[in-house]
Structures are given as C-alpha cells and as structure tokens.
Design a protein around this motif. Structure first.
Motif, mmCIF file in Angstrom:
data_model
loop_
_atom_site.group_PDB
_atom_site.id
_atom_site.type_symbol
_atom_site.label_atom_id
_atom_site.label_comp_id
_atom_site.label_asym_id
_atom_site.label_seq_id
_atom_site.Cartn_x
_atom_site.Cartn_y
_atom_site.Cartn_z
ATOM 1 N N TRP A 262 -68.691 13.805 30.133
ATOM 2 C CA TRP A 262 -69.766 14.753 30.351
ATOM 3 C C TRP A 262 -70.320 14.573 31.753
ATOM 4 C CZ3 TRP A 262 -69.621 10.427 27.546
ATOM 5 C CH2 TRP A 262 -70.602 9.457 27.708
ATOM 6 N N GLN A 263 -71.037 15.587 32.213
ATOM 7 C CA GLN A 263 -71.527 15.619 33.586
ATOM 8 C C GLN A 263 -72.911 15.029 33.748
ATOM 9 O OE1 GLN A 263 -69.751 16.561 36.302
ATOM 10 N NE2 GLN A 263 -68.052 16.705 34.839
ATOM 11 N N GLY A 264 -73.487 14.571 32.684
ATOM 12 C CA GLY A 264 -74.837 14.038 32.718
ATOM 13 C C GLY A 264 -75.584 14.507 31.492
ATOM 14 N N GLY A 265 -76.564 13.755 31.074
ATOM 15 C CA GLY A 265 -77.291 14.097 29.867
ATOM 16 C C GLY A 265 -76.830 13.244 28.707
ATOM 17 N N THR A 266 -76.878 13.818 27.493
ATOM 18 C CA THR A 266 -76.587 13.059 26.283
ATOM 19 C C THR A 266 -75.286 13.527 25.650
ATOM 20 O OG1 THR A 266 -78.937 12.704 25.847
ATOM 21 C CG2 THR A 266 -77.428 12.402 23.996
ATOM 22 N N TRP A 267 -74.472 12.551 25.283
ATOM 23 C CA TRP A 267 -73.233 12.812 24.517
ATOM 24 C C TRP A 267 -73.423 12.222 23.137
ATOM 25 C CZ3 TRP A 267 -70.016 9.306 22.117
ATOM 26 C CH2 TRP A 267 -68.778 9.788 21.659
ATOM 27 N N GLU A 268 -73.039 12.973 22.106
ATOM 28 C CA GLU A 268 -73.206 12.507 20.734
ATOM 29 C C GLU A 268 -72.009 12.941 19.914
ATOM 30 O OE1 GLU A 268 -76.645 12.452 17.228
ATOM 31 O OE2 GLU A 268 -76.918 13.625 19.059
ATOM 32 N N SER A 269 -71.501 12.012 19.077
ATOM 33 C CA SER A 269 -70.306 12.348 18.307
ATOM 34 C C SER A 269 -70.140 11.374 17.154
ATOM 35 C CB SER A 269 -69.062 12.314 19.198
ATOM 36 O OG SER A 269 -67.897 12.642 18.474
ATOM 37 N N GLU A 270 -69.345 11.796 16.133
ATOM 38 C CA GLU A 270 -68.923 10.946 15.029
ATOM 39 C C GLU A 270 -67.469 10.550 15.270
ATOM 40 O OE1 GLU A 270 -70.854 10.190 12.259
ATOM 41 O OE2 GLU A 270 -72.565 11.205 13.177
ATOM 42 N N MET A 271 -67.160 9.279 15.115
ATOM 43 C CA MET A 271 -65.807 8.782 15.370
ATOM 44 C C MET A 271 -65.332 7.970 14.174
ATOM 45 S SD MET A 271 -66.415 7.474 19.296
ATOM 46 C CE MET A 271 -67.926 6.620 18.825
#
Length: 712
Positions: A262-271
């Motif tokens: 991502w380019q900045g900010g928040t990344w959120e995911s289920e793995m």
C-alpha cells in the motif's frame, strides 16, 4: 600401549563386518556433533572490540580521558566451555592488571609487564559451562587498559558473553566507568553481583530521540527502504487478523509470500496460516526528516500474537536492515540470516533498536559449523563413506555443513570489518597460512561436486587466489610458513585443494603447482636412509629435524594419493610423483608394528600406536593398488599390510561404541624427539575420525577391486 580391554574392541563385537564398524564411527561422530544452527546475538560497536589478531581491546585511556591516576575499571565476561579443558591466554598490560576466573586470581601483572611492550601468559582450566572472567586495571602515568586474547586465537577463538543477568545472551564484555578501588564492590562483582555500578556499553539512547525506531536506527535525515523482520508461532492452523499502519509506501510478506502492499495509511486483512513458525517481513520507505508512523498488530481470536526477533540478548520484537535505494535485495535473501546486503551506505546486516547495536552470528558448537582443517578432513571421510555406502543421511549432514560455512563467508568478512574478529569462519578469515584454508577448502570442492552451491565456488576462488598470490613461498616456489619454517603437513594443506580447483576451474596451472610442491617437498624433506620424511625444516638454519612424525608422513602419502587420483599418466611429472609415492611406500612398510599399527614416531616402537597415520597409510596403499601404481611383490606386501593395519585399528584404537583412541593432538614443531614422544593422544579427536572412516571405506573399495580383478 593398550587403550582398552580386548573384549571392548570393535573387532571383538563386529569382527570382519567392516561396514558396521564404519557406521559405528560415523554415527558416533554425527550423534555427538548434531546439526545445530549458528547463534544470533546482540553486540555493540561501542563495546570492547577485538582487532584482527583476536585481541580484546580494553582501551580505557581513550574511552575515559578524564580518568584520574589511581582509578580503576572493571571488565567482565563469561566464556562457555563444552568440557573441562586447559586453555592459555595472552595479556598485554598498559598499567597494573589483575585477572580473576571463577572467583580465583589467575594473573597479576608485574612491573615489567605494564607498558604494552611484552606479552604475559597465564594458563587455566576452563570448567564445563560458563566461566566468569573479571579484569581489573588501574590508570597510571603510562596508560590505562589492556589487551587480552586466547594464546591461539585462530584455533580457540573465545567468544565472551555478558555476565549481567539483565543482558543475558548478549555478546562481549561489559565494563565499568573509572572509580576508586573498593574491596566490597570487587567482591560483589567476583560473586556475580553487578548492582550499583553503571555498566557499558550503554543500552539507552541519549535524549531527546524520535519515537520511531527506524529514525532512531538510521538517523532523521536518511532516506531509502528499510526492511523489518520478526517471527511468530502458531500452535495450529489459524486465521490471523493483521492491521498495519504506515505513513509511507510499504509491503508485507509472510514466509516470503506477498500479503499486501500500500502507498500509506492502514492495511487490514485476514490470513489463513498453518501451524508452526512464521517469519514476517515489512519493507517501508523512509523519507528524510519524516516519521514512518509504522505500527503492526497481528492477532488471532482477539488476542495479539507475540512477536520475537529471535536474537539472544535482545527483548525487542523487530530487527532492521537497510537502507536500500531502488536495488532492494530479493525477499528470499532478506529472509535469510546468513547474507549481507548492499545498502545505500555500503554493506549492511541486521540491527536492533538499541544504540550502537548489531546482530552477530557465532559458531558456538565444539565442532559443527566450525571451519578448521581437522573438520575438513573429517567431513571428507564422511562424505566418501556416504557416497560409497549410499547413506543419504550422512551425505545430507555433510553437504549442509559445507553449505552453511560457505553461505556465511561474505557475512564473516563484513563481521570482521565491523568487529575486528568474526564470530564464524574465524580461521578462514585469519587466512595467513595453508592450515587456514587448504584442507577445508578441498572438502568444500568435493562437496561442490554433489551440491554446486555458488557461494562455495566463490569461496574456492578466494582460497585459490590466496595460494597462488599471497601464501608465502621460497624462491623456488615451494610453500613455506610465516615463521620461516617448512612443514610436511602443508603437502596435504595444499595439494588436494590445488587438484580439485584444477578440476573445477580447468586451469592447468593449479595441477602444475600441485606437482611442483610434491617434487620440492621431496627434495627438502626426504630422508633417503629411512625412506621417510622429516617433519619440519627451520629455514633460518637450513636443517631438517630428521624426526619422522607419523601423522606428518601420513599427510604426505595421502596428499600424493590425492594427486595421483587425477594426474594423467602422460603428464610430464607423473613418473616423478609415482616414484616418490613408491619410495614412501617402501619406507612406511618397513616400520609397521606387529599389531598392524604405526607408531607416533615411525622409527621409535616405544611410542604409542597412532590412529590417524595408520588410517592414512591404509588409504594411500589402497589407492596405489587400485591405480595400478603399486605392483608385483610390493603390491602383495601392501595388501597384507592393509589387512593387518585395518584389523589392528579395530582391535587397538576403535572400541565397541565407535570411540577412537590414539589420535595425536595437534602438533607444533621441535628438533627434539622428546617433544614428539610427549605429544599425547586425544580421545575422539577430529584429526583422526574422518580418516579412520575413510580408511575403512578404502579397505572395502580395495576388496571390491580385487574381487572384480580376479573375476575378470
């Protein structure tokens, strides 16, 4: 000499079942030296560093220029020993010095020692486990400090650890600031209590500092891509919820697989991840004078996962490397803890969020993972046995050993440049004599045939360049040593490597050099009246010592047999090399004992039965017969000798547990026979184990050869 009762011998249990005797030796060695990874520890560039000669530099005069005359400093460190063993240390003092080990005074300087002009020595017995060293030095008008090293640092590099419980696992000594001597305080330190004193190197940043670890580590004005790495463990397969915030461009990898960018900010995911250990890697951009704002949360079932950097002596969750420009190393390289990387500011490795700290690699096992010439010989024997007896487990053990030592070579060079003395490949990085590289380098190229690792070939090029261009030689180009001596040992420390490097490079100059060395060593050392080789020559006097040390003569014929395995019959030096080999064969046969063994001094039957030389003679004779060099009556004598010698090994020096007795310890040199008589043997010494395995295999190969010859 009788090493054990006859009923405890390998022969009493296994008789002629030679494959089982070989397996007994090999399995015992591997069992006692299992595959253990290198250790990763936190160390400090602001700590007590070593120089390239292995001296720990307690340079208190430059560290504390305001110290007053009469003030003292303490240095303290723990040294691990695998067993109870004697060890010697060398000290150079710049002022009065006292050394305590395990609470006992072991060294106190004399006035003549206190000016850095001379070395003083002390010998101690290291106990199994951690041995506690405390050094006390006083400032005088002459100076303030000392140097300390093992008396043989390339062979027994001492890797000291912090003795302070709160720094458990950190590498290196700790040291105090100058103060007046206080008996109560000193007694507390000797007892292992470090409270009430400020100890260096410092673990806290000077204030004010940024709240961002990347800024603290790399500096506010720096820029580029930083790599962060950590580990976590799942007891079973689970879904991991990840929330990562970064104010700059970033990417996330789990076990080398890209999970998000991502380019900045928040990344959120289920793995969804399997159970077991996992490695997390984050790449993020650092802009000059800006914070990255990086925060990481990984959780399962609402509970945060525990992250661990995997570095001893460091409680932080992450380690860091970089910074990189557009040429970011491959993710597979960044996942490795064996590689160094080319960053914007040069070669870099992993750092911690502690001032002046670095992650360092250490080879801490007694043998496994060590680069030494005895290990090179041992591994060669194990590899040959693995190939001949189709033991994939042995072969994997040996090839992984070769891979890991080659893989960390670039790191060891980097480590040496930063810390003065590397924690791995110490002898290789010392690289001043053939002992440092030839035997293990030869094994490395033998392993390369079965697993061609690019790092091994690169390292072989380094060794070849050293032998060709930097190893000391005399005017006639024969190899000699830096102390103005020559040793017959160096035939094995050079010729097998030169032969294998010739094969892998195709450069005939290396084969020519191998033949040159064989002919010149004969010219210098061969005693025509004995048909044996003298052990050493002191070039200052131009005289050999005329003592046929057994293992030295073993090195000679084993090296010649290695050369003859690849030397074409049409080569112009073939006749000279074979003639030398046959002369040696005649001389060796004349001094074989009735037991089948050969003695520590070949022409002195009062000396003990020596295992490593007996093994090498078996190997050389077997090869000579199979190559068709040993013929007619001499062939029959050698066949009888081999059978007698291998039976003697099984009866005399190999017991029913696979232990090997009667291997002469590493030798120095002397003109006195009494020196070689008192040069004792060591139990399960690596100088002999691999060669004993190789001897058994060569005996089997000869038996097979003779059977096929008869059947034809």
């Amino acid at each position: 000499m009788k090493y054990f009762n006859q009923e405890d011998s390998a022969y009493a249990v296994y008789g002629e079942r030679d494959k089982e005797v070989i397996a007994l030796l090999a399995n015992r060695f591997i069992g006692e030296n299992p595959q253990v990874p290198y250790q990763y520890r936190l160390d400090f560039t602001s700590g007590i560093l070593c120089d390239t000669e292995g001296w720990y530099l307690f340079d208190f005069g430059s560290r504390f220029p305001q110290a007053q005359i009469g003030e003292i400093c303490y240095g303290a460190g723990d040294l691990y020993s695998h067993e109870q063993t004697p060890s010697s240390f060398e000290v150079r003092c710049q002022g009065p010095v006292v050394c305590y080990v395990n609470g006992e005074e072991v060294f106190r300087s004399l006035p003549g020692d206190e000016s850095y002009k001379t070395s003083a020595f002390f010998s101690i017995t290291l106990l199994p486990g951690l041995n506690h060293f405390v050094l006390v030095t006083e400032k005088t008008e002459v100076g303030f400090g000392l140097k300390l090293r093992n008396a043989k640092p390339q062979w027994e590099p001492p890797h000291f650890l912090s003795p302070i419980p709160a720094r458990n696992g950190q590498a290196g000594f700790v040291y105090s600031q100058p103060d007046q001597w206080n008996l109560e305080r000193q007694n507390l330190i000797l007892s292992g209590c470090y409270d009430g004193i400020t100890w260096f190197p410092c673990e806290e940043y000077e204030q004010p500092q940024s709240c961002c670890p990347i800024t603290r580590i790399f500096g506010a004005s720096s820029h580029g891509t930083a790599a962060l790495k950590s580990q976590f463990y799942l007891e079973e397969a689970k879904t991991v919820h990840g929330v990562i915030r970064c104010d700059t461009q970033a990417s996330l990898y789990i076990d080398g697989v890209l999970k998000g960018e991502w380019q900045g900010g928040t990344w959120e995911s289920e793995m969804k991840l399997s159970g077991g250990a996992h490695t997390i890697l984050i790449l993020c951009q650092k802009q000059p004078d800006e914070e990255t704002g990086l925060t990481v949360l990984l959780e399962t079932g609402g509970n945060a996962l525990s992250l661990c950097a995997g570095v001893k002596g460091y409680e932080g969750q992450w380690i860091y490397t970089g910074l990189f420009d557009g040429n970011i190393p491959p993710v597979s390289d960044l996942l490795s803890m064996e590689k160094v990387y080319e960053g914007i500011n040069g070669t870099c490795f992993w750092k911690a969020d502690v001032p002046d700290s670095s992650v360092r690699i250490f080879a801490e096992e007694e043998l496994y993972g060590k680069w030494t010439y005895p290990c090179g010989v041992t591994l060669y024997g194990l590899l040959t046995a693995a190939r001949y007896l189709n033991r994939e487990d042995w072969q994997e053990y040996v090839l992984e050993y070769a891979r890991m030592t080659a893989a960390v070579y670039d790191y060891s060079v980097y480590d040496k440049s930063v810390f003065g003395y590397p924690g791995v490949n110490t002898q290789l990085c010392w690289l001043s004599e053939l002992d440092d590289c030839g035997s293990f380098g030869s094994f490395l190229l033998e392993a390369y045939k079965y697993r061609p690792v690019k790092e091994a070939r690169k390292l072989a090029d380094v060794i070849a360049d050293f032998m060709r261009n930097r190893q000391r030689r005399e005017k006639d180009m024969v190899f000699s040593r830096n102390n103005n001596t020559m040793w017959i040992d160096d035939m094995y420390m050079s010729i097998p490597f030169l032969c294998r490097y010739y094969k892998v490079s195709g450069d005939a100059a290396y084969l020519t050099d191998a033949c040159r060395q064989a002919k010149l060593f004969r010219q210098y050392f061969f005693m025509t009246d004995k048909k044996l080789m003298s052990h050493i020559i002191d070039l200052t006097y131009g005289k050999m010592n005329r003592i046929p040390w057994s293992r030295g003569n073993g090195w000679v014929v084993l090296a010649l047999s290695e050369l003859l395995l690849i030397l074409p019959k049409e080569h112009p030096d073939y006749d000279a090399v074979t003639s030398f080999f046959l002369e040696m064969t005649e001389g060796i046969l004349q001094v074989q004992d009735e037991t089948g063994m050969w003695h520590q001094i070949l022409d002195d039957p009062a000396t003990y039965d020596e295992a490593s030389s007996t093994s090498m003679f078996i190997c050389a004779f077997s090869r000579g017969i199979r190559l068709g060099i040993i013929k007619e009556d001499l062939r029959l004598r050698c066949m009888t000798s081999i059978t007698k010698a291998w039976t003697g090994m099984k009866k005399t020096v190999i017991n029913r547990k696979g232990d090997l007795y009667g291997v002469c310890r590493g030798s120095d040199c002397s003109y006195s026979r009494s020196y070689y008589r008192q040069l004792g043997w060591r139990f399960n010494d690596p100088h002999g184990i691999g060669i004993a395995v190789l001897a058994g295999v060569e005996k089997l190969m000869l038996d097979e050869f003779l059977q096929n010859t008869v059947s034809c």
